[in-house]
Motif scaffolding. Structure first.
Motif, PDB file in Angstrom:
ATOM      1  N   THR A 202       0.824  -1.214   0.000  1.00  0.00           N
ATOM      2  CA  THR A 202       0.000   0.000   0.000  1.00  0.00           C
ATOM      3  C   THR A 202       0.853   1.257   0.000  1.00  0.00           C
ATOM      4  O   THR A 202       0.596   2.218  -0.742  1.00  0.00           O
ATOM      5  CB  THR A 202      -0.931  -0.005   1.225  1.00  0.00           C
ATOM      6  N   VAL A 203       1.872   1.270   0.863  1.00  0.00           N
ATOM      7  CA  VAL A 203       2.751   2.429   0.939  1.00  0.00           C
ATOM      8  C   VAL A 203       3.462   2.661  -0.390  1.00  0.00           C
ATOM      9  O   VAL A 203       3.548   3.799  -0.881  1.00  0.00           O
ATOM     10  CB  VAL A 203       3.775   2.254   2.079  1.00  0.00           C
ATOM     11  N   LEU A 204       3.958   1.584  -0.995  1.00  0.00           N
ATOM     12  CA  LEU A 204       4.631   1.727  -2.286  1.00  0.00           C
ATOM     13  C   LEU A 204       3.666   2.252  -3.351  1.00  0.00           C
ATOM     14  O   LEU A 204       4.031   3.089  -4.190  1.00  0.00           O
ATOM     15  CB  LEU A 204       5.221   0.381  -2.718  1.00  0.00           C
ATOM     16  N   GLY A 205       2.421   1.749  -3.310  1.00  0.00           N
ATOM     17  CA  GLY A 205       1.433   2.219  -4.269  1.00  0.00           C
ATOM     18  C   GLY A 205       1.076   3.685  -4.068  1.00  0.00           C
ATOM     19  O   GLY A 205       0.908   4.434  -5.038  1.00  0.00           O
ATOM     20  N   MET A 206       0.990   4.104  -2.809  1.00  0.00           N
ATOM     21  CA  MET A 206       0.689   5.512  -2.530  1.00  0.00           C
ATOM     22  C   MET A 206       1.833   6.410  -2.989  1.00  0.00           C
ATOM     23  O   MET A 206       1.604   7.492  -3.543  1.00  0.00           O
ATOM     24  CB  MET A 206       0.443   5.692  -1.032  1.00  0.00           C
ATOM     25  N   ILE A 207       3.055   5.964  -2.767  1.00  0.00           N
ATOM     26  CA  ILE A 207       4.210   6.738  -3.228  1.00  0.00           C
ATOM     27  C   ILE A 207       4.172   6.892  -4.741  1.00  0.00           C
ATOM     28  O   ILE A 207       4.384   7.986  -5.294  1.00  0.00           O
ATOM     29  CB  ILE A 207       5.518   6.061  -2.788  1.00  0.00           C
ATOM     30  N   LYS A 208       3.867   5.792  -5.406  1.00  0.00           N
ATOM     31  CA  LYS A 208       3.798   5.812  -6.869  1.00  0.00           C
ATOM     32  C   LYS A 208       2.678   6.733  -7.351  1.00  0.00           C
ATOM     33  O   LYS A 208       2.843   7.506  -8.314  1.00  0.00           O
ATOM     34  CB  LYS A 208       3.581   4.390  -7.382  1.00  0.00           C
ATOM     35  N   ALA A 209       1.517   6.679  -6.680  1.00  0.00           N
ATOM     36  CA  ALA A 209       0.376   7.493  -7.098  1.00  0.00           C
ATOM     37  C   ALA A 209       0.671   8.978  -6.939  1.00  0.00           C
ATOM     38  O   ALA A 209       0.412   9.783  -7.844  1.00  0.00           O
ATOM     39  CB  ALA A 209      -0.861   7.098  -6.281  1.00  0.00           C
ATOM     40  N   PHE A 210       1.239   9.357  -5.788  1.00  0.00           N
ATOM     41  CA  PHE A 210       1.523  10.777  -5.567  1.00  0.00           C
ATOM     42  C   PHE A 210       2.678  11.260  -6.437  1.00  0.00           C
ATOM     43  O   PHE A 210       2.718  12.434  -6.834  1.00  0.00           O
ATOM     44  CB  PHE A 210       1.827  11.029  -4.087  1.00  0.00           C
ATOM     45  N   ALA A 211       3.631  10.374  -6.713  1.00  0.00           N
ATOM     46  CA  ALA A 211       4.724  10.748  -7.608  1.00  0.00           C
ATOM     47  C   ALA A 211       4.197  11.034  -9.006  1.00  0.00           C
ATOM     48  O   ALA A 211       4.605  12.003  -9.671  1.00  0.00           O
ATOM     49  CB  ALA A 211       5.777   9.649  -7.651  1.00  0.00           C
ATOM     50  N   ALA A 212       3.271  10.196  -9.478  1.00  0.00           N
ATOM     51  CA  ALA A 212       2.674  10.418 -10.804  1.00  0.00           C
ATOM     52  C   ALA A 212       1.859  11.704 -10.820  1.00  0.00           C
ATOM     53  O   ALA A 212       1.853  12.453 -11.811  1.00  0.00           O
ATOM     54  CB  ALA A 212       1.789   9.226 -11.174  1.00  0.00           C
ATOM     55  N   LEU A 213       1.164  11.971  -9.702  1.00  0.00           N
ATOM     56  CA  LEU A 213       0.373  13.196  -9.617  1.00  0.00           C
ATOM     57  C   LEU A 213       1.260  14.437  -9.637  1.00  0.00           C
ATOM     58  O   LEU A 213       0.944  15.432 -10.287  1.00  0.00           O
ATOM     59  CB  LEU A 213      -0.468  13.172  -8.337  1.00  0.00           C
ATOM     60  N   ALA A 214       2.409  14.348  -8.942  1.00  0.00           N
ATOM     61  CA  ALA A 214       3.324  15.489  -8.894  1.00  0.00           C
ATOM     62  C   ALA A 214       3.967  15.740 -10.248  1.00  0.00           C
ATOM     63  O   ALA A 214       4.177  16.887 -10.656  1.00  0.00           O
ATOM     64  CB  ALA A 214       4.393  15.240  -7.841  1.00  0.00           C
ATOM     65  N   SER A 215       4.273  14.691 -10.964  1.00  0.00           N
ATOM     66  CA  SER A 215       4.948  14.854 -12.252  1.00  0.00           C
ATOM     67  C   SER A 215       4.016  15.377 -13.331  1.00  0.00           C
ATOM     68  O   SER A 215       4.460  15.945 -14.323  1.00  0.00           O
ATOM     69  CB  SER A 215       5.552  13.516 -12.697  1.00  0.00           C
ATOM     70  N   SER A 216       2.703  15.177 -13.129  1.00  0.00           N
ATOM     71  CA  SER A 216       1.764  15.640 -14.153  1.00  0.00           C
ATOM     72  C   SER A 216       1.619  17.152 -14.154  1.00  0.00           C
ATOM     73  O   SER A 216       1.207  17.739 -15.159  1.00  0.00           O
ATOM     74  CB  SER A 216       0.388  14.990 -13.933  1.00  0.00           C
ATOM     75  N   GLY A 217       1.910  17.769 -13.025  1.00  0.00           N
ATOM     76  CA  GLY A 217       1.868  19.216 -12.944  1.00  0.00           C
ATOM     77  C   GLY A 217       0.507  19.769 -12.606  1.00  0.00           C
ATOM     78  O   GLY A 217       0.384  20.853 -12.046  1.00  0.00           O
TER      79      GLY A 217
END
Length: 288
Positions: A202-217
């Motif tokens: 779950t933690v890894l998935g949350m990190i991935k989700a927020f990282a993708a959100l941050a990179s989208s701008g």
């Protein structure tokens, strides 16, 4: 003395073989479960037909739970393997404990042994053990054989004979119980680590989700919600595995406690009957 040594050696060899068989079973099952779940994850959950555009790189099709579970990441097959192992070892314990009980009801068997002891039918009690089979019958039979041996031992005192019978029952119990408790440690381990493994996913998935959100701008509520739901899949599977393992562990522990209680009850009956009959014999001999 040589006969006693031979019997102990035989029991020890049986215990060693049983322990080795249990260890071999676990050694084979664990990697096979992991391999099977990895294959299911790759070719069933990761089937391109479960995703938009026919590629598992895209979002799952609406309502397609196989694709949603696949998006949980590489932790998913590990969690699936843990759940599968709970079922496999639970079935293995059910079969083992069923064999340990024997062919008939254990309480009825204990009552039958007590009745035959009161009738001084030692051979009949031993025959009942042979018909019953299983761990409980093995322990009771060992006590009865020692009972019969002590009846024909004039040189020992009553307390020494009772102690010898009790020791024989305790030794037989110590040989049988490890077989009943075999692989329970695996269930208890799964109960402890399954939830933790799910939280890691779950933690890894949350990190991935927020990282993708941050990179989208720009905030993307749909992408964020999809990422969170995919991450929580790991928690759901982990909690499921842990709950099943806890239930199985407690169930089998209670069943083993019941068998242990039956062994203790039968052993007490053997010892108390011998003590009473030996006391009566001493009283008659003293009167004569």
């Amino acid at each position: 003395m040589e006969k006693k040594t031979a019997v102990v050696s035989k029991d020890a060899n049986v215990e060693v073989k049983t322990s080795a068989a249990g260890s071999l079973f676990a050694t084979i099952v664990i990697p096979l479960a992991v391999i099977a779940c990895v294959l299911v994850y790759m070719f069933v959950l990761g089937n391109p037909a479960n995703f938009e555009g026919g590629s598992n790189e895209n979002h799952p099709l609406p309502g397609n739970y196989l694709g949603i579970v696949y998006k949980g990441g590489w932790v998913v097959p590990i969690l699936m393997a843990l759940v599968l192992m709970v079922f496999i070892f639970a079935i293995e314990r059910v079969l083992t404990i069923s064999r340990a009980k024997g062919t008939k009801s254990v309480p009825a068997f204990v009552r039958n042994i007590s009745a035959k002891l009161n009738q001084r039918d030692i051979n009949g009690a031993i025959a009942a053990c042979d018909a019953q089979k299983g761990s409980v019958a093995n322990v009771v039979k060992a006590g009865l054989l020692k009972y019969k041996e002590m009846q024909n031992e004039p040189e020992l005192l009553k307390a020494e004979k009772v102690a010898a019978i009790q020791k024989e029952i305790e030794e037989s119990t110590s040989l049988e119980l490890p077989m009943l408790e075999k692989n329970l440690v695996i269930l208890s381990t799964i109960a402890s680590i399954s939830t933790l493994t799910g939280l890691i996913g779950t933690v890894l998935g949350m990190i991935k989700a927020f990282a993708a959100l941050a990179s989208s701008g720009t905030p993307d509520a749909t992408a964020l919600s999809n990422g969170i739901s995919e991450a929580l899949i790991n928690t759901a599977i982990g909690i499921t595995g842990s709950a099943l393992a806890i239930i199985a562990y407690n169930y089998f522990t209670s069943k083993i406690d019941e068998l242990t209680y039956s062994i203790d009850e039968a052993g007490f009956s053997i010892i108390s009957t011998f003590a009473a009959q030996h006391e009566n014999a001493n009283v008659r001999q003293h009167t004569v």
